[in-house]
Motif scaffolding. Structure first.
Motif, PDB file in Angstrom:
ATOM      1  N   UNK A   4       2.412 -11.405   2.436  1.00 41.63           N
ATOM      2  CA  UNK A   4       3.224 -10.457   3.201  1.00 41.63           C
ATOM      3  C   UNK A   4       4.465 -10.160   2.376  1.00 41.63           C
ATOM      4  N   UNK A  17       8.173  -3.423  -4.820  1.00 40.59           N
ATOM      5  CA  UNK A  17       6.722  -3.418  -4.594  1.00 40.59           C
ATOM      6  C   UNK A  17       5.966  -2.840  -5.781  1.00 40.59           C
ATOM      7  N   UNK A  62      -0.089   2.813  14.349  1.00 35.75           N
ATOM      8  CA  UNK A  62       1.154   3.337  13.787  1.00 35.75           C
ATOM      9  C   UNK A  62       1.213   4.861  13.898  1.00 35.75           C
ATOM     10  N   UNK A  81      -1.022  -0.682   4.212  1.00 35.25           N
ATOM     11  CA  UNK A  81      -0.519  -2.062   4.174  1.00 35.25           C
ATOM     12  C   UNK A  81       0.995  -2.089   3.963  1.00 35.25           C
ATOM     13  N   UNK A  82       1.475  -1.301   2.999  1.00 34.39           N
ATOM     14  CA  UNK A  82       2.917  -1.263   2.741  1.00 34.39           C
ATOM     15  C   UNK A  82       3.670  -0.731   3.957  1.00 34.39           C
ATOM     16  N   UNK A 103      11.499   2.794   0.450  1.00 35.49           N
ATOM     17  CA  UNK A 103      10.620   1.863  -0.256  1.00 35.49           C
ATOM     18  C   UNK A 103       9.765   2.698  -1.180  1.00 35.49           C
ATOM     19  N   UNK A 108      13.859   4.038   7.692  1.00 36.52           N
ATOM     20  CA  UNK A 108      13.128   3.473   6.552  1.00 36.52           C
ATOM     21  C   UNK A 108      11.963   4.386   6.184  1.00 36.52           C
ATOM     22  N   UNK A 160      14.282   0.734  -2.560  1.00 37.27           N
ATOM     23  CA  UNK A 160      13.693  -0.594  -2.642  1.00 37.27           C
ATOM     24  C   UNK A 160      12.428  -0.467  -3.474  1.00 37.27           C
ATOM     25  N   UNK A 219       2.886  -0.861   7.023  1.00 37.81           N
ATOM     26  CA  UNK A 219       2.876  -1.834   8.117  1.00 37.81           C
ATOM     27  C   UNK A 219       3.855  -2.968   7.844  1.00 37.81           C
ATOM     28  N   UNK A 220       3.789  -3.525   6.633  1.00 34.48           N
ATOM     29  CA  UNK A 220       4.661  -4.662   6.330  1.00 34.48           C
ATOM     30  C   UNK A 220       6.128  -4.249   6.288  1.00 34.48           C
ATOM     31  N   UNK A 221       6.366  -3.050   5.810  1.00 37.66           N
ATOM     32  CA  UNK A 221       7.749  -2.590   5.699  1.00 37.66           C
ATOM     33  C   UNK A 221       8.253  -1.970   7.000  1.00 37.66           C
ATOM     34  N   UNK A 222       7.370  -1.796   7.961  1.00 38.81           N
ATOM     35  CA  UNK A 222       7.708  -1.219   9.268  1.00 38.81           C
ATOM     36  C   UNK A 222       8.517   0.067   9.119  1.00 38.81           C
TER      37      UNK A 222
END
Lengths: 342, 138
Positions: A109, A96, B87, B52-53, B39, B9, A93, B55-58
């Motif tokens: 977000x 980003x 986290x 930040x990434x 990711x 992930x 993915x 957290x948002x992408x879990x």
């Protein structure tokens, strides 16, 4: 202890939002009850789909659109879908990478999602993730599909406004009049418009639009429930002002042409509201969701009721050509008595 | 439900200023081929961007590739910020040029797996899968 609660989602807690999206992606048993309690809070966001072939610059465009919305002080959520490998089930993915400018902004977000093998480039999980972000209060939700080919038109069922991104030099006039992705656009964007052939691409698209089918644009999906329960039609359908599909030029990397796209997206939302089409689209979308949910649930129940090796035996018969798939379905239904056809 | 499926992930990022991302891409690709969702955020990521990434992408795993020599400066900040953001259960791995004498300190700081030149992608895959299986068993 508990990471997720309805209150946390509604107040925009990002960790809770992120985890609930993971739950819906994984079909986690707890996901549904949260979605149920969030549902009354959904329906507020403007859902904008961005689709087009790979390398047309969708991610860069999404990045700049998000920035423009932030300049207007609107909160933006982005769902970026990339393909799942059909062989390993894994995915890279990478959207980003193009969105690093948005880092550190609390009004943004971004979530990357893998298509996980769903057809049409979008999945049920995406629909549910949209609901989570909608309930969390994001005003605009940008949904970037996988690099779509000609048949990935499912975004039209999900988004209020569909942007199809093209670039100069991809194919001739005949490509432009084929059915499929070009029919679903509410707005065309010709990105990388500093490349040779941009004018030709714009005029080809305009010619295609003038040829007609797009001026009677309507959501294509008509499921079986749709025929049973017709959408209430507008009494003065004739007077309903048609949306003329604009063709806009952008150079996303240079940040040129972005504001007109944002203005046009807003104008499209106004059109949807004023013409009543917003309600129609929402309705169509919900019919579709209901059907999909029903299908999945019925499949689950049905397959769960079958004796353990019934399915593998049936498949063996199919492979040996002793039984056709249709006959197999009838046999399964008859054996479970879940309503076989007369 | 019959369709419950958990995918591992992984966030792959390059903190700091070196731009050599071949190794990160090789690992990303190998993890994809092992069925994980990767990711990929690319080069020149600050610790804040990585947090930040993540957290948002879990994500379940954060893989950091670093060849600049700044690992002792950057990696402990990242693990600390992960903890501050609740986290701490995210598995942090590092790969790149990391001298042996730094390994213990980094592990102490919460970098669970450290993979230096010569490590195979299979070792990384095995490490992640084993760690995830243990986490699930808890």
């Amino acid at each position: 202890m508990s990471l997720i609660s309805t209150e946390k989602i509604l107040s925009g807690n990002k960790r809770a939002i992120a985890r609930l999206i993971t739950y819906v992606e994984n079909n986690h048993p707890h996901a549904q009850s949260f979605l149920d309690s969030l549902y009354p809070h959904t329906g507020q966001a403007h859902l904008v789909g961005i689709t087009g072939s790979p390398v047309t610059g969708k991610s860069s465009l999404v990045n700049k659109l998000a920035k423009a919305y932030r300049d207007q002080d609107k909160s933006v959520a982005i769902i970026a879908v990339d393909p799942t490998s059909p062989f390993s089930g894994g995915a890279i993915l990478g959207d980003r990478i193009r969105m690093r400018e948005l880092a550190g902004d609390p009004g943004i977000f971004i979530r990357s999602m893998a298509s996980r093998g769903s057809l049409g480039g979008l999945s049920k999980a995406v629909d549910d993730a949209i609901k989570v972000l909608d309930a969390a209060g994001f005003e605009v939700i940008l949904i970037e599909t996988v690099g779509a080919g000609q048949s990935e038109v499912e975004i039209v069922k999900t988004a209020h406004t569909v942007i199809v991104v093209e670039v100069p030099g991809l194919g001739d006039d005949v490509q432009a009049i084929k059915a499929g992705i070009l029919e679903i656009a509410d707005i065309f964007v010709v990105n990388k418009a500093d490349r040779p052939g941009a004018e030709k691409t714009v005029s080809t698209l305009r010619t295609m639009l003038e040829l007609g089918h797009a001026s009677t644009h309507h959501v294509l999906h008509h499921g079986q429930l749709m025929t049973v329960e017709e959408t209430p039609s507008h009494p003065d359908e004739e007077n309903k002002k048609m949306w003329e599909i604009p063709v806009l030029k952008t150079m996303a990397l240079k940040e040129e042409g972005i504001d007109p796209v944002v203005t046009t997206i807003d104008r499209h939302l106004d059109y949807l509201k004023n013409s009543g089409e917003l309600m129609d689209r929402n309705r169509t979308r919900l019919i579709d969701e209901l059907e999909t949910a029903l299908q999945l649930e019925l499949m689950d129940r049905l397959l769960g009721q079958l004796p353990p090796n019934h399915l593998s035996e049936t498949i063996t018969k199919l492979v040996d050509r002793n039984l056709s798939p249709y006959a197999a379905v009838q046999a399964i239904l008859k054996s479970r008595e879940v309503g076989s056809r007369e | 439900m019959t369709q419950f499926e958990q995918k591992i992930r992984v966030l792959i990022a390059k903190p700091g200023l070196d731009g050599h991302d071949r190794g990160a891409k090789v690992v990303a690709r190998a993890l994809r081929d092992a069925g994980m969702e990767v990711i990929y955020t690319g080069i020149r990521q600050t610790p804040e961007m990585i947090i930040e990434s993540s957290l948002q992408e879990d994500v379940d795993v954060v893989g950091l590739s670093i060849l600049s020599g700044a690992h002792m400066a950057l990696l402990p900040i990242i693990t600390q910020q992960l903890r501050e953001n609740d986290m701490e259960d995210v598995l942090v791995l590092a790969g790149g040029i990391i001298p042996d004498e730094d390994v213990a300190a980094l592990q102490e700081a919460g970098v669970k797996g450290i993979f230096t030149p010569g490590a195979s992608t299979q070792e990384i895959i095995d490490f992640i899968q084993t760690s995830m299986a243990q986490k699930e068993a808890l």
